[in-house]
Write an enzyme that holds these catalytic residues in place. Structure first.
Site, PDB file in Angstrom:
ATOM      1  N   ASN A   1       7.304  -8.500   0.863  1.00 20.10           N
ATOM      2  CA  ASN A   1       7.697  -7.458   1.422  1.00 20.10           C
ATOM      3  C   ASN A   1       7.429  -6.729   2.006  1.00 20.10           C
ATOM      4  O   ASN A   1       8.199  -6.197   3.416  1.00 20.10           O
ATOM      5  CB  ASN A   1       7.629  -6.016   0.439  1.00 20.10           C
ATOM      6  CG  ASN A   1       7.646  -4.347   0.233  1.00 20.10           C
ATOM      7  OD1 ASN A   1       8.623  -4.440   0.751  1.00 20.10           O
ATOM      8  ND2 ASN A   1       6.445  -4.099   0.976  1.00 20.10           N
TER       9      ASN A   1
ATOM     10  N   ILE B   1      16.620   3.542   2.748  1.00 11.55           N
ATOM     11  CA  ILE B   1      15.998   4.035   1.679  1.00 11.55           C
ATOM     12  C   ILE B   1      14.919   5.018   2.457  1.00 11.55           C
ATOM     13  O   ILE B   1      14.670   4.756   3.277  1.00 11.55           O
ATOM     14  CB  ILE B   1      14.922   3.412   1.216  1.00 11.55           C
ATOM     15  CG1 ILE B   1      15.885   2.049   0.266  1.00 11.55           C
ATOM     16  CG2 ILE B   1      14.018   3.491  -0.332  1.00 11.55           C
ATOM     17  CD1 ILE B   1      16.509   2.456  -0.668  1.00 11.55           C
TER      18      ILE B   1
ATOM     19  N   SER C   1       0.639  -1.317   0.199  1.00 11.77           N
ATOM     20  CA  SER C   1       0.132   0.360  -0.467  1.00 11.77           C
ATOM     21  C   SER C   1       0.810   0.944  -0.278  1.00 11.77           C
ATOM     22  O   SER C   1       0.104   2.829  -0.355  1.00 11.77           O
ATOM     23  CB  SER C   1      -0.752   0.021   1.591  1.00 11.77           C
ATOM     24  OG  SER C   1       0.205   0.399   2.157  1.00 11.77           O
TER      25      SER C   1
ATOM     26  N   SER D   1      18.082  -7.418   4.043  1.00 12.69           N
ATOM     27  CA  SER D   1      18.590  -5.498   3.941  1.00 12.69           C
ATOM     28  C   SER D   1      19.802  -5.552   4.399  1.00 12.69           C
ATOM     29  O   SER D   1      20.731  -6.792   4.354  1.00 12.69           O
ATOM     30  CB  SER D   1      18.109  -5.222   5.653  1.00 12.69           C
ATOM     31  OG  SER D   1      18.969  -3.997   6.151  1.00 12.69           O
TER      32      SER D   1
ATOM     33  N   ASN E   1      -2.220  -9.283   7.236  1.00 14.57           N
ATOM     34  CA  ASN E   1      -1.725  -9.221   8.873  1.00 14.57           C
ATOM     35  C   ASN E   1      -0.368 -10.192   8.531  1.00 14.57           C
ATOM     36  O   ASN E   1      -1.241 -12.024   8.811  1.00 14.57           O
ATOM     37  CB  ASN E   1      -1.879  -9.123  10.140  1.00 14.57           C
ATOM     38  CG  ASN E   1      -1.285  -9.113  11.507  1.00 14.57           C
ATOM     39  OD1 ASN E   1      -0.281  -9.056  10.270  1.00 14.57           O
ATOM     40  ND2 ASN E   1      -1.261  -8.958  12.378  1.00 14.57           N
TER      41      ASN E   1
ATOM     42  N   TYR F   1      16.929  -6.950  14.239  1.00 15.40           N
ATOM     43  CA  TYR F   1      15.465  -6.815  12.988  1.00 15.40           C
ATOM     44  C   TYR F   1      16.839  -7.209  11.631  1.00 15.40           C
ATOM     45  O   TYR F   1      16.878  -8.114  10.756  1.00 15.40           O
ATOM     46  CB  TYR F   1      15.972  -5.612  12.148  1.00 15.40           C
ATOM     47  CG  TYR F   1      14.984  -5.383  11.320  1.00 15.40           C
ATOM     48  CD1 TYR F   1      14.002  -5.440  10.780  1.00 15.40           C
ATOM     49  CD2 TYR F   1      16.172  -4.996  10.362  1.00 15.40           C
ATOM     50  CE1 TYR F   1      13.566  -4.958   9.762  1.00 15.40           C
ATOM     51  CE2 TYR F   1      15.562  -4.203   8.600  1.00 15.40           C
ATOM     52  CZ  TYR F   1      14.340  -4.241   8.759  1.00 15.40           C
ATOM     53  OH  TYR F   1      14.632  -4.308   7.418  1.00 15.40           O
TER      54      TYR F   1
END
Length: 255
Positions: free
Chosen positions: A96, A193, A14, A147, A63, A160
């Site tokens: 993603n 980014i 989105s 990442s 979700n 992460y």
């Protein structure tokens, strides 16, 4: 009559990177399904933008951190494929959807924060892909998002980055196990980014931008369209012999 056009499913499509992936895929002639967690209006705007490019599109709620919801999601997906796309299956899965956390260190990371990251970025990717496998056409592809932080370190990103490291290993196994069906699996690893990821800290903070430029071989800030075009490439015949690979898209950070 079943559609001959390729269909891509982009989770977290989105806004930010996912939105640009959806548009880049559409520009290459793919139909697109995007998922959203809460921002339905933004997802519908992406659908409209894809349709403006001449492709079909749909938005579905998902979700990715709630594995128990996946069976219901795939039932809805099957109905959408049939009704909107006149298709039984889709071709490309782009895992993603995700989020970051802002903490100063490993010592400051809570178990709740860690579990939340695992559920969305690793457990969710594992089981969403597992349930998607029967719905992906032979010759299709999977693109997982990692990442740059799996190659270089930044204090506070320990949880992460470790979880993204797990996704990188998982991707190799996907490539191996699905190879007999000519389904490819690859990793795209963005650098810093300028999106609203992590509250838009990079996009909104000039000092952070100047630091990022100083440690990047191409001295500018990464934008969403730097990533979307690479994902679209991996979902094309141009990349038909690229499999099990990690492609870092960072402009050359910390070289």
């Amino acid at each position: 009559m079943e559609s001959t056009k390729k269909i891509a499913l982009v989770t977290g499509g989105s806004r930010g990177l996912g939105k640009d992936m959806a548009l880049a895929l559409a520009k290459k002639g793919n139909d697109v399904i995007v998922t959203y967690n809460a921002k339905k209006d933004e997802a519908l705007a992406v659908v409209a933008a894809v349709e403006q490019l001449g492709q079909r599109a749909a938005a579905l709620q998902l979700n990715t951190g709630n594995v128990k919801s996946f069976d219901a999601f795939f039932a809805t997906l099957q109905a959408t494929l049939k009704n909107t796309f006149q298709a039984e299956r889709f071709d490309f899965l782009i895992n993603n959807a995700g989020h970051g956390i802002t903490v100063p260190s490993i010592a400051a990371t809570t178990e709740e924060q860690f579990d939340d990251l695992v559920n969305v970025h690793l457990k969710g990717v594992f089981f969403l892909t597992q349930k998607a496998i029967p719905h992906i056409n032979d010759g299709g592809g999977i693109v997982n998002l990692s990442s740059g932080l799996t190659r270089f370190t930044h204090p506070g990103s320990g949880a992460y980055a470790s979880i993204k490291g797990g996704v990188e290993i998982l991707t190799k196994y996907m490539a191996k196990e699905l190879g007999s069906r000519y389904i490819r699996a690859n990793i795209v690893a963005p650098g810093a980014i300028a999106t609203d990821f992590n509250g838009g800290r990079l996009r909104e903070t000039p000092q952070v931008q100047e630091y990022i430029k100083s440690i990047t071989a191409l001295p500018r800030i990464g934008q969403a369209d730097d990533i979307g075009s690479v994902v679209a490439f991996l979902c094309s015949d141009e990349a038909k012999w690229v499999n099990g690979q990690r492609i870092e898209v960072s402009g050359g950070m910390y070289l």
